[in-house]
Design an enzyme around this catalytic site. Structure first.
Site, PDB file in Angstrom:
ATOM      1  N   GLN A 347       0.860  -1.179   0.000  1.00 23.02           N
ATOM      2  CA  GLN A 347       0.000   0.000   0.000  1.00 23.02           C
ATOM      3  C   GLN A 347       0.894   1.226   0.000  1.00 23.02           C
ATOM      4  OE1 GLN A 347      -3.183  -0.251   2.960  1.00 23.02           O
ATOM      5  NE2 GLN A 347      -4.504  -0.220   1.165  1.00 23.02           N
ATOM      6  N   THR A 513       3.029   0.214   6.348  1.00 23.63           N
ATOM      7  CA  THR A 513       1.769  -0.498   6.510  1.00 23.63           C
ATOM      8  C   THR A 513       2.046  -1.993   6.480  1.00 23.63           C
ATOM      9  OG1 THR A 513      -0.364  -0.979   5.471  1.00 23.63           O
ATOM     10  CG2 THR A 513       1.396  -0.315   4.003  1.00 23.63           C
ATOM     11  N   THR A 514       1.166  -2.767   7.103  1.00 21.30           N
ATOM     12  CA  THR A 514       1.276  -4.222   7.046  1.00 21.30           C
ATOM     13  C   THR A 514       0.226  -4.769   6.081  1.00 21.30           C
ATOM     14  OG1 THR A 514       2.174  -4.141   9.267  1.00 21.30           O
ATOM     15  CG2 THR A 514       1.468  -6.290   8.547  1.00 21.30           C
ATOM     16  N   HIS A 515      -0.154  -3.953   5.108  1.00 20.88           N
ATOM     17  CA  HIS A 515      -1.119  -4.369   4.102  1.00 20.88           C
ATOM     18  C   HIS A 515      -0.385  -4.916   2.876  1.00 20.88           C
ATOM     19  CE1 HIS A 515      -3.824  -1.188   6.198  1.00 20.88           C
ATOM     20  NE2 HIS A 515      -3.645  -2.266   6.924  1.00 20.88           N
ATOM     21  N   ASN A 516       0.414  -5.952   3.083  1.00 14.40           N
ATOM     22  CA  ASN A 516       1.089  -6.641   1.980  1.00 14.40           C
ATOM     23  C   ASN A 516       0.064  -7.561   1.329  1.00 14.40           C
ATOM     24  OD1 ASN A 516       2.737  -6.411   4.577  1.00 14.40           O
ATOM     25  ND2 ASN A 516       4.357  -6.459   3.074  1.00 14.40           N
TER      26      ASN A 516
END
Lengths: 588, 246
Positions: A347, A513-516
């Site tokens: 993201q 972000t940890t929205h991989n």
């Protein structure tokens, strides 16, 4: 020698959101289910009671709830011409660990992506023509529509008790909600929570500019709530220790507060903790899984036979599991052939700092979500003609805590240490407000995951290698949305303002972000997807994959809502079709 | 990778590693039929008390106290870094998991890489402190007639810190800029972390900015916009009203 254990109907790899939901649904269907979890057991009273939960050093800095890189990490390079090096310390993204997974440490922002996000390639092509999509961008549609997912979003939001305000109820636009959202069947199960000062000022300013602010849909309870499983959550106390922390109030939706109390009494469910699945085993045809192999904390190796293997670990860990198990053809960026690891995305975040003189923001008064957002510049909610990019971002004003080690904002030219630093920190703490964007990242031929040739995990298994960099489309998008956000900041009455849009190269040295997402994407074509619309492997019909690894590309919002909807969409098909007739649910 | 067989050596080393990551009573368990309960899975961290140094030599401690006192000098806003226990905090951290890099990926080969590839040092934070302080004191002895960093005037200490920050101070082996970043990060932690960890004595850091610490409930105050929060800070084991408070 591995010890062979008695057969189970279902083995689940990873007991987070998707694993616990699937376990609940499939034990409910009468199946014998075991979940194997790499990290420890965790629960509210025993692991994050209010006495020890508000510990910024332990949880916010030393990351006690997260996957340790020593257990497993990834290697990173920006381009295929570079040598990837291990991410020795997680900073840019923070994968969860232990029972509850990321559902323990998240803030709880629970959006649905825009309706057109699920058919983004068709939509963009239709509105702007084929040339709007760069040659190296491997954009593709989800194999299902938002309308097909809607009942599953509804179910997930009810499980979690999401608080929010509908913006589109069955096609009728609602005041105070997000007018850009797809039609919803129902209001949110809970009302939105109260807002602290910062988000309130943001919403007022956004309205004067003609934008459409709405409360961020939140998994922090605005009131006590009993979910359809009969589990009761408490009210959020705005403690200011949410993201990176477990909730001591039973007030943040998590597997612990929403699912496990209903799941654990079932005799046909078992959880095994501190056990690391090292591979999925296949039979001699390579087309059917026989179960998994795992290693417990004492180094003993076991095989767990099962009819159904559900991959429920964090997105890139799921891709790693497929690669080391030889399930699906690995993606090759030089030929464009193969699918596992293809369409890895992330993201694209950015921020704007605004100084609001003579305010007391009281930043420590915060839930994880507590904030206002607008989607006027997300997805295709605005005309992209002539802008030179596609995609967009949610613009957010949240207040997630005033934790002093990690959350004090300052401008680049503020004193960095000494007496000047003390003076500015004291002033900044109450007066600088941080606004943010979360932008879409579309997939590219050269953004992918594969196995690293050099570095290995403690089990001797190659680490996953991430090849990723920012592309012009995302950088232009970030510059555009960050400028729009800065306009709102100015309208808030900022006396100083610093806007920083995303810049290349991608770096792992600052939290983003940890929205991989991606790497095991869902689709309707085995040449461009790893799994079918139900998350079922095209190659091994009794392996299903869950989580954000399924996303063909990433949208400009938090992913958990879509992760939940895809999980319910899949388990519906498993229960109604697969169990009766195990085999491919979509003809190859 | 299909059919990959784990070696016994890997299994043993992985087991030792995984066990080392969890200091609590967490153990591998098959859990079924009920929500499990184990007492003390999340015990309060032990209170770090000043007195003896767990990692630092007296010379190292003096250097870190001097650094902390210039990075956070005493003034009307708060006591200085030395008096709030920054060095005691860092000492306890270096003697513990942080100092040993427990949990980080520390497998070779090590290479410098690109800046965006992040931390790649084979040296633990504890070793970096030891080497860098020795180099800093060597530098000072040469430049200041045999005096170590802790014994030179504050204005000179400030100059040296500025050069470290800019990366223009040559310390021989250690990278002065990286050492500045490490010390400054740890100093901020020692100023702002819960007092149980040995720093932030008297909650001085929290009082300076008005952070109420571990209060954990602000429901009544969410919509009281722009009003000062009235209650003093509390720590996990530190409350101004508690009689045991010293």
């Amino acid at each position: 020698m591995a010890t062979k254990l008695p057969h189970k109907d279902v083995v689940i790899i990873g007991l987070g959101w998707t694993g616990s939901i699937l376990a609940y649904e499939l034990t409910g269907a009468g199946l014998d289910v075991v979940a194997i979890e790499r990290g420890p057991w965790r629960d509210t009273a025993t692991d994050f009671p209010p006495a020890t939960a508000p510990d910024e050093l332990r949880y916010g800095v030393h990351l006690d709830l997260f996957q340790r890189p020593a257990q497993s990490t990834v290697t990173l390079r920006n381009k295929t011409s570079q040598t990837a090096l291990p991410v020795r310390q997680f900073i840019s993204f923070l994968p969860g660990n232990g029972v509850g997974g990321a559902g323990v440490h998240w803030n709880g922002m629970t959006y649905r992506f825009s309706e057109s996000d699920y058919q983004v390639k068709s939509h963009v092509t239709q509105r702007y023509g084929k040339s709007a999509i760069p040659d190296d961008m491997t954009l593709q549609d989800y194999p299902m529509t938002y309308a097909e997912l809607e009942p599953h979003f509804d179910k997930f939001e009810k499980l979690l008790g999401i608080g929010g305000k509908a913006g589109n109820l069955r096609g009728t636009i609602q005041k105070g909600g997000d007018p850009f959202e797809g039609p919803r069947t129902n209001e949110y199960p809970n009302p939105p929570d109260k807002q602290p000062l910062g988000p309130t000022l943001f919403a007022k300013a956004a309205e004067t500019l003609g934008y459409h602010p709405f409360p961020v849909p939140s998994a922090n309870m605005s009131q006590s709530y009993t979910n359809p499983l009969g589990v009761t959550l408490g009210q959020c106390s705005f403690c200011g220790f949410c993201e990176r922390f477990g909730c001591g109030n039973y007030a943040k939706s998590s597997p612990q507060t929403c699912v496990l109390p209903a799941l654990m009494p079932r005799k046909n469910f078992e959880a095994r903790t501190l056990c690391n699945v090292t591979r999925i085993n296949l039979d001699s045809t390579g087309k059917k899984a026989t179960g998994v192999t795992y290693v417990d904390q004492h180094g003993a190796e076991f095989t767990q036979p099962a009819d159904l293997v559900l991959v429920c670990s964090f997105s890139f860990n799921a891709v790693h599991m497929l690669l080391v198990s030889g399930i699906g053809k690995p993606y090759d960026p030089t030929t464009g052939k193969g699918v596992v690891g293809r369409n890895y995305a992330y993201q694209c975040t950015s921020g704007v700092l605004v100084k609001l003189d003579n305010t007391l923001l009281n930043p420590f008064i915060s839930s994880g979500v507590g904030g206002m957002a607008l989607n006027d510049f997300n997805g295709d909610n605005f005309d992209h003609s002539g802008l030179g990019f596609i995609g967009g971002a949610v613009l957010q004003a949240t207040q997630t805590g005033g934790r002093p080690i990690t959350q004090i904002n300052s401008f680049g030219d503020d004193p960095k240490w000494g007496a000047g630093w003390k003076k500015s920190v004291k002033e900044n703490y109450q007066t600088i407000y941080a606004l943010g964007t979360q932008g879409s990242v579309y997939p590219y031929k050269d953004s992918y995951l594969d196995l690293d040739p050099t570095y290995k995990d403690p089990y001797g298994v190659p680490l996953l290698r991430m090849t990723f960099d920012w592309h012009p489309n995302e950088l232009k998008m970030s510059a555009f949305v960050t400028e729009k956000l800065a306009d709102v900041g100015k309208a808030m009455g900022a006396s100083r303002l610093a806007a920083s849009s995303r810049k290349a190269p991608y770096s792992v040295t600052a939290y983003q972000t940890t929205h991989n997402t991606g790497g095991a994407v869902t689709g309707d074509n085995p040449h461009t997807s790893v799994v079918n619309k139900f998350g079922q492997s095209w190659d091994v019909h009794n392996v299903f994959v869950y989580g954000a690894a399924l996303f063909p590309q990433n949208s400009g919002m938090n992913p958990t809502g879509t992760v939940g909807a895809l999980t319910y969409f899949s388990v519906d098909a498993i229960k109604s079709q697969y169990l009766k007739n195990p085999g491919p649910l979509v003809p190859v | 990778m299909v059919g990959h067989i784990l070696s016994r050596r890997h299994l043993l080393s992985s087991a030792a590693l995984i066990a080392a990551l969890y200091s609590s009573s967490a153990s591998a368990a098959a859990i079924s039929g009920q929500l499990p309960w184990q007492p003390d899975t999340n015990a309060m961290p032990p209170q770090v008390k000043p007195g003896t140094w767990a990692y630092f030599t007296p010379d190292e401690a003096a250097a870190v106290e001097a650094l902390a006192d210039r990075l956070i000098p005493a003034d009307e806003l708060s006591p200085g870094g030395k008096d709030v226990g920054v060095a005691a905090y860092i000492d306890a951290q270096l003697a513990g998991d942080f100092g040993k890099d427990t949990g980080l990926y520390m497998q070779p080969p090590f290479a410098d890489g690109l800046p965006g590839q992040g931390f790649q040092s084979a040296l633990t934070p504890a070793a970096r402190y030891r080497k860098s302080i020795a180099a800093l004191n060597d530098y000072c002895r040469k430049a200041y007639l045999g005096k170590v960093f802790a014994d030179i005037p504050a204005a000179d200490q400030d100059q040296i810190i500025s050069k470290m920050e800019a990366g223009t101070l040559s310390l021989g082996g250690p990278n002065s800029k990286a050492f500045f970043q490490l010390v400054w990060q740890n100093t901020k932690e020692g100023f702002f972390a819960d007092p149980i960890y040995g720093g932030n004595r008297g909650m001085a850091g929290w009082k300076m900015i008005g952070f109420p610490g571990a209060r954990y409930d602000y429901r009544d105050w969410v919509e009281k916009h722009n009003q000062p929060y009235p209650l003093p800070p509390v720590g996990m084991a530190d409350h101004p009203d508690w009689k045991s408070h010293v």
